[in-house]
Design a protein around this motif. Structure first.
Motif, PDB file in Angstrom:
ATOM      1  N   ALA A  54      19.053  28.613  27.774  1.00 36.29           N
ATOM      2  CA  ALA A  54      18.822  27.473  26.897  1.00 36.29           C
ATOM      3  C   ALA A  54      18.160  26.305  27.614  1.00 36.29           C
ATOM      4  CB  ALA A  54      20.136  27.031  26.275  1.00 36.29           C
ATOM      5  N   ALA A  55      17.141  26.591  28.404  1.00 37.38           N
ATOM      6  CA  ALA A  55      16.447  25.505  29.094  1.00 37.38           C
ATOM      7  C   ALA A  55      15.573  24.720  28.131  1.00 37.38           C
ATOM      8  CB  ALA A  55      15.586  26.080  30.211  1.00 37.38           C
ATOM      9  N   ASP A  56      15.627  23.415  28.278  1.00 35.67           N
ATOM     10  CA  ASP A  56      14.677  22.543  27.597  1.00 35.67           C
ATOM     11  C   ASP A  56      14.595  22.836  26.096  1.00 35.67           C
ATOM     12  OD1 ASP A  56      12.872  20.474  27.535  1.00 35.67           O
ATOM     13  OD2 ASP A  56      11.174  21.696  28.202  1.00 35.67           O
ATOM     14  N   CYS A  57      15.713  22.714  25.410  1.00 41.37           N
ATOM     15  CA  CYS A  57      15.788  23.072  23.979  1.00 41.37           C
ATOM     16  C   CYS A  57      15.267  21.962  23.067  1.00 41.37           C
ATOM     17  CB  CYS A  57      17.229  23.384  23.595  1.00 41.37           C
ATOM     18  SG  CYS A  57      17.779  24.962  24.238  1.00 41.37           S
ATOM     19  N   VAL A  58      14.836  22.381  21.896  1.00 42.16           N
ATOM     20  CA  VAL A  58      14.478  21.462  20.823  1.00 42.16           C
ATOM     21  C   VAL A  58      15.229  21.884  19.561  1.00 42.16           C
ATOM     22  CG1 VAL A  58      12.195  20.842  21.696  1.00 42.16           C
ATOM     23  CG2 VAL A  58      12.441  22.790  20.148  1.00 42.16           C
ATOM     24  N   SER A  59      15.320  20.968  18.638  1.00 44.40           N
ATOM     25  CA  SER A  59      15.943  21.222  17.339  1.00 44.40           C
ATOM     26  C   SER A  59      14.854  21.424  16.302  1.00 44.40           C
ATOM     27  CB  SER A  59      16.811  20.031  16.907  1.00 44.40           C
ATOM     28  OG  SER A  59      17.882  19.852  17.789  1.00 44.40           O
ATOM     29  N   LEU A  60      14.930  22.561  15.618  1.00 40.09           N
ATOM     30  CA  LEU A  60      14.060  22.795  14.465  1.00 40.09           C
ATOM     31  C   LEU A  60      14.849  22.375  13.235  1.00 40.09           C
ATOM     32  CD1 LEU A  60      12.751  26.394  15.269  1.00 40.09           C
ATOM     33  CD2 LEU A  60      11.699  24.194  15.859  1.00 40.09           C
ATOM     34  N   ILE A  61      14.369  21.390  12.532  1.00 43.45           N
ATOM     35  CA  ILE A  61      15.047  20.945  11.319  1.00 43.45           C
ATOM     36  C   ILE A  61      14.364  21.628  10.129  1.00 43.45           C
ATOM     37  CG2 ILE A  61      15.807  18.970   9.956  1.00 43.45           C
ATOM     38  CD1 ILE A  61      16.884  19.079  12.903  1.00 43.45           C
ATOM     39  N   ILE A  62      15.176  22.362   9.381  1.00 49.21           N
ATOM     40  CA  ILE A  62      14.652  23.204   8.301  1.00 49.21           C
ATOM     41  C   ILE A  62      15.260  22.756   6.970  1.00 49.21           C
ATOM     42  CG2 ILE A  62      14.569  25.572   7.418  1.00 49.21           C
ATOM     43  CD1 ILE A  62      15.015  26.435  10.426  1.00 49.21           C
TER      44      ILE A  62
END
Length: 163
Positions: free
Chosen positions: A132-140
């Motif tokens: 889980a390196a450098d994660c982003v959130s996908l908002i759906i």
């Protein structure tokens, strides 16, 4: 899909927050499928939005094509039973994780590791799977939910937009 066609995820929030495997898919501009692994999720905005965490390095091809309004699908599968659902919707934001989402991601990773350890998967496999390196959130914003559990109902629509 219009914003008023969104559905409410609250009836399936407990399932989504269980230790599920998550596959996230989109398409390139030439409609080539692009896939990545979701590392956790949380239901937002009283069930009207879903946040899925993905690793930027492992999701580069998909992230390079996504923009606000892109169509996206995610499958959530409970490893112990193969119970699965698919959610289709539109990307409404891509952003860094908040502090609360970082805690949720950690809880999702540990819960998933414990769930697959019971199935005989090693800690090494789990650590690689949960990278889980450098994660982003996908908002759906979700628009449809489908049954994806293997069997005669696979592919059946489970929801219709709330109007």
């Amino acid at each position: 899909m219009r914003p008023d066609q969104a559905i409410n995820l609250n009836p399936i929030a407990d399932f989504l927050h269980a230790p599920v495997a998550i596959d996230v898919a989109g398409a390139s501009p030439s409609n080539r499928p692009l896939l990545t692994r979701g590392l956790g999720c949380r239901v937002l905005d009283e069930g009207r939005q879903l946040c899925v965490f993905v690793s930027q390095p492992r999701s580069k091809a998909l992230l390079d094509t996504l923009q606000i309004g892109s169509r996206i699908a995610a499958v959530f599968c409970l490893p112990s039973t193969e119970q699965a659902i698919q959610i289709k919707g539109l990307i409404t934001d891509i952003r860094p994780l908040t502090a609360a989402e970082q805690e949720t991601l950690s809880a999702c990773q540990h819960g998933f590791a414990a769930a697959i350890a019971c199935l005989g998967y090693s800690a090494e496999f789990s650590a690689n799977y949960r990278y889980a390196a450098d994660c982003v959130s996908l908002i759906i914003t979700p628009h449809d939910i489908y049954e994806q559990t293997p069997g005669p109902l696979a592919g059946s629509r489970l929801s219709r937009p709330v109007s």
